[in-house]
Scaffold this motif. Structure first.
Motif, PDB file in Angstrom:
ATOM      1  N   ALA A  20       0.831  -1.189   0.000  1.00 53.95           N
ATOM      2  CA  ALA A  20       0.000   0.000   0.000  1.00 53.95           C
ATOM      3  C   ALA A  20       0.865   1.238   0.000  1.00 53.95           C
ATOM      4  CB  ALA A  20      -0.908  -0.016   1.217  1.00 53.95           C
ATOM      5  N   GLY A  21       0.488   2.234  -0.835  1.00 49.09           N
ATOM      6  CA  GLY A  21       1.245   3.471  -0.916  1.00 49.09           C
ATOM      7  C   GLY A  21       2.336   3.442  -1.965  1.00 49.09           C
ATOM      8  N   GLU A  22       2.479   2.317  -2.671  1.00 48.23           N
ATOM      9  CA  GLU A  22       3.515   2.237  -3.720  1.00 48.23           C
ATOM     10  C   GLU A  22       3.013   2.933  -4.987  1.00 48.23           C
ATOM     11  OE1 GLU A  22       6.029  -1.145  -6.166  1.00 48.23           O
ATOM     12  OE2 GLU A  22       4.414  -1.762  -4.841  1.00 48.23           O
ATOM     13  N   THR A  23       3.869   3.718  -5.644  1.00 46.86           N
ATOM     14  CA  THR A  23       3.496   4.391  -6.887  1.00 46.86           C
ATOM     15  C   THR A  23       3.875   3.519  -8.080  1.00 46.86           C
ATOM     16  OG1 THR A  23       5.598   5.541  -7.004  1.00 46.86           O
ATOM     17  CG2 THR A  23       3.793   6.666  -5.874  1.00 46.86           C
ATOM     18  N   PHE A  24       3.143   3.716  -9.182  1.00 42.56           N
ATOM     19  CA  PHE A  24       3.452   2.975 -10.415  1.00 42.56           C
ATOM     20  C   PHE A  24       3.195   3.862 -11.620  1.00 42.56           C
ATOM     21  CE2 PHE A  24      -1.056   2.440  -9.890  1.00 42.56           C
ATOM     22  CZ  PHE A  24      -1.558   2.450 -11.171  1.00 42.56           C
ATOM     23  N   VAL A  25       3.864   3.552 -12.722  1.00 47.66           N
ATOM     24  CA  VAL A  25       3.689   4.223 -14.009  1.00 47.66           C
ATOM     25  C   VAL A  25       3.643   3.138 -15.076  1.00 47.66           C
ATOM     26  CG1 VAL A  25       4.676   5.814 -15.682  1.00 47.66           C
ATOM     27  CG2 VAL A  25       4.891   6.292 -13.251  1.00 47.66           C
ATOM     28  N   SER A 110      -3.549   2.190 -44.293  1.00 50.07           N
ATOM     29  CA  SER A 110      -3.989   2.699 -42.998  1.00 50.07           C
ATOM     30  C   SER A 110      -2.818   2.603 -42.026  1.00 50.07           C
ATOM     31  CB  SER A 110      -5.172   1.879 -42.487  1.00 50.07           C
ATOM     32  OG  SER A 110      -5.517   2.281 -41.183  1.00 50.07           O
ATOM     33  N   LYS A 111      -2.634   3.661 -41.268  1.00 45.10           N
ATOM     34  CA  LYS A 111      -1.543   3.688 -40.303  1.00 45.10           C
ATOM     35  C   LYS A 111      -2.044   4.434 -39.073  1.00 45.10           C
ATOM     36  CE  LYS A 111       3.270   5.144 -39.961  1.00 45.10           C
ATOM     37  NZ  LYS A 111       4.359   5.832 -40.647  1.00 45.10           N
ATOM     38  N   SER A 112      -1.851   3.858 -37.910  1.00 49.11           N
ATOM     39  CA  SER A 112      -2.266   4.538 -36.688  1.00 49.11           C
ATOM     40  C   SER A 112      -1.249   4.268 -35.583  1.00 49.11           C
ATOM     41  CB  SER A 112      -3.667   4.086 -36.252  1.00 49.11           C
ATOM     42  OG  SER A 112      -3.648   2.714 -35.887  1.00 49.11           O
ATOM     43  N   LYS A 113      -1.169   5.223 -34.670  1.00 49.93           N
ATOM     44  CA  LYS A 113      -0.242   5.101 -33.553  1.00 49.93           C
ATOM     45  C   LYS A 113      -0.957   5.654 -32.324  1.00 49.93           C
ATOM     46  CE  LYS A 113       3.436   7.590 -33.943  1.00 49.93           C
ATOM     47  NZ  LYS A 113       4.763   8.192 -34.095  1.00 49.93           N
ATOM     48  N   ALA A 114      -0.864   4.942 -31.207  1.00 42.46           N
ATOM     49  CA  ALA A 114      -1.509   5.387 -29.975  1.00 42.46           C
ATOM     50  C   ALA A 114      -0.550   5.205 -28.804  1.00 42.46           C
ATOM     51  CB  ALA A 114      -2.790   4.604 -29.731  1.00 42.46           C
ATOM     52  N   HIS A 115      -0.675   6.092 -27.844  1.00 43.44           N
ATOM     53  CA  HIS A 115       0.155   6.013 -26.639  1.00 43.44           C
ATOM     54  C   HIS A 115      -0.729   6.254 -25.421  1.00 43.44           C
ATOM     55  CE1 HIS A 115       2.882   7.962 -23.589  1.00 43.44           C
ATOM     56  NE2 HIS A 115       3.371   6.748 -23.717  1.00 43.44           N
ATOM     57  N   GLU A 116      -0.589   5.396 -24.450  1.00 43.24           N
ATOM     58  CA  GLU A 116      -1.380   5.532 -23.219  1.00 43.24           C
ATOM     59  C   GLU A 116      -0.435   5.477 -22.029  1.00 43.24           C
ATOM     60  OE1 GLU A 116      -4.713   3.068 -20.700  1.00 43.24           O
ATOM     61  OE2 GLU A 116      -4.515   2.681 -22.839  1.00 43.24           O
ATOM     62  N   THR A 117      -0.591   6.426 -21.148  1.00 43.00           N
ATOM     63  CA  THR A 117       0.217   6.474 -19.924  1.00 43.00           C
ATOM     64  C   THR A 117      -0.736   6.466 -18.740  1.00 43.00           C
ATOM     65  OG1 THR A 117       1.935   7.763 -21.012  1.00 43.00           O
ATOM     66  CG2 THR A 117       1.927   7.779 -18.637  1.00 43.00           C
ATOM     67  N   THR A 118      -0.441   5.598 -17.793  1.00 42.36           N
ATOM     68  CA  THR A 118      -1.226   5.522 -16.577  1.00 42.36           C
ATOM     69  C   THR A 118      -0.286   5.602 -15.391  1.00 42.36           C
ATOM     70  OG1 THR A 118      -2.729   4.044 -17.722  1.00 42.36           O
ATOM     71  CG2 THR A 118      -2.938   4.133 -15.342  1.00 42.36           C
ATOM     72  N   SER A 119      -0.671   6.332 -14.382  1.00 39.13           N
ATOM     73  CA  SER A 119       0.134   6.369 -13.162  1.00 39.13           C
ATOM     74  C   SER A 119      -0.791   6.470 -11.982  1.00 39.13           C
ATOM     75  CB  SER A 119       1.089   7.560 -13.179  1.00 39.13           C
ATOM     76  OG  SER A 119       0.361   8.761 -13.203  1.00 39.13           O
ATOM     77  N   GLY A 120      -0.304   6.063 -10.849  1.00 46.37           N
ATOM     78  CA  GLY A 120      -1.148   6.117  -9.662  1.00 46.37           C
ATOM     79  C   GLY A 120      -0.435   5.607  -8.437  1.00 46.37           C
ATOM     80  N   VAL A 121      -1.188   5.501  -7.397  1.00 46.64           N
ATOM     81  CA  VAL A 121      -0.676   4.986  -6.102  1.00 46.64           C
ATOM     82  C   VAL A 121      -1.551   3.815  -5.734  1.00 46.64           C
ATOM     83  CG1 VAL A 121      -0.289   5.519  -3.678  1.00 46.64           C
ATOM     84  CG2 VAL A 121       0.049   7.291  -5.409  1.00 46.64           C
ATOM     85  N   ARG A 122      -0.886   2.692  -5.376  1.00 50.13           N
ATOM     86  CA  ARG A 122      -1.649   1.502  -4.995  1.00 50.13           C
ATOM     87  C   ARG A 122      -1.786   1.437  -3.516  1.00 50.13           C
ATOM     88  NH1 ARG A 122       0.658  -3.185  -8.977  1.00 50.13           N
ATOM     89  NH2 ARG A 122       1.687  -1.744 -10.295  1.00 50.13           N
TER      90      ARG A 122
END
Length: 122
Positions: A20-25, A110-122
């Motif tokens: 608990a309280g650990e951060t992640f990206v 057809s060409k596509s590129k996507a980027h997703e970033t998620t961060s938070g504290v568990r």
């Protein structure tokens, strides 16, 4: 024996789930490329025939002059009777032949590129 026990304890500490309280990206990249090719060959032949037969007639009668309907009967003064008629007849033939041919080529890229970033504290 002590070494084995020490390694087991060390391995269990490394494999411990997040506390608990650990951060992640988390970063996720997605790239898509596609190519669709279509080669459509056409060949169409059309034959048509048309036949017509016609006949047309017209008659006209007219009177020029005076008619007198008196006591003594009918008298004519400069009377002329005219008759006119016309006739038209014939036939018609038509023959058609149509060719349509060729190739339809399509290319879809057809060409596509996507980027997703998620961060938070568990």
């Amino acid at each position: 024996m002590k070494k084995v026990l020490g390694l087991a304890i060390l391995a269990s500490l490394v494999a411990t789930p997040a506390l608990a309280g650990e951060t992640f990206v988390r970063n996720e990249w997605t790239k898509n490329h596609s190519l669709t090719k279509t080669d459509l060959y056409l060949k169409s032949n059309t034959h048509s025939n048309r036949y017509e037969k016609y006949d047309s007639n017209a008659d006209k009668i007219y009177v020029d002059g005076d008619l007198d309907f008196g006591k003594g009967g009918i008298s004519f003064d400069k009377l002329s009777v005219h008759k006119a008629s016309a006739s038209l007849w014939g036939h018609y033939n038509e023959h058609n032949h149509t060719n349509v041919y060729g190739t339809i080529k399509t290319r879809a890229y057809s060409k596509s590129k996507a980027h997703e970033t998620t961060s938070g504290v568990r």
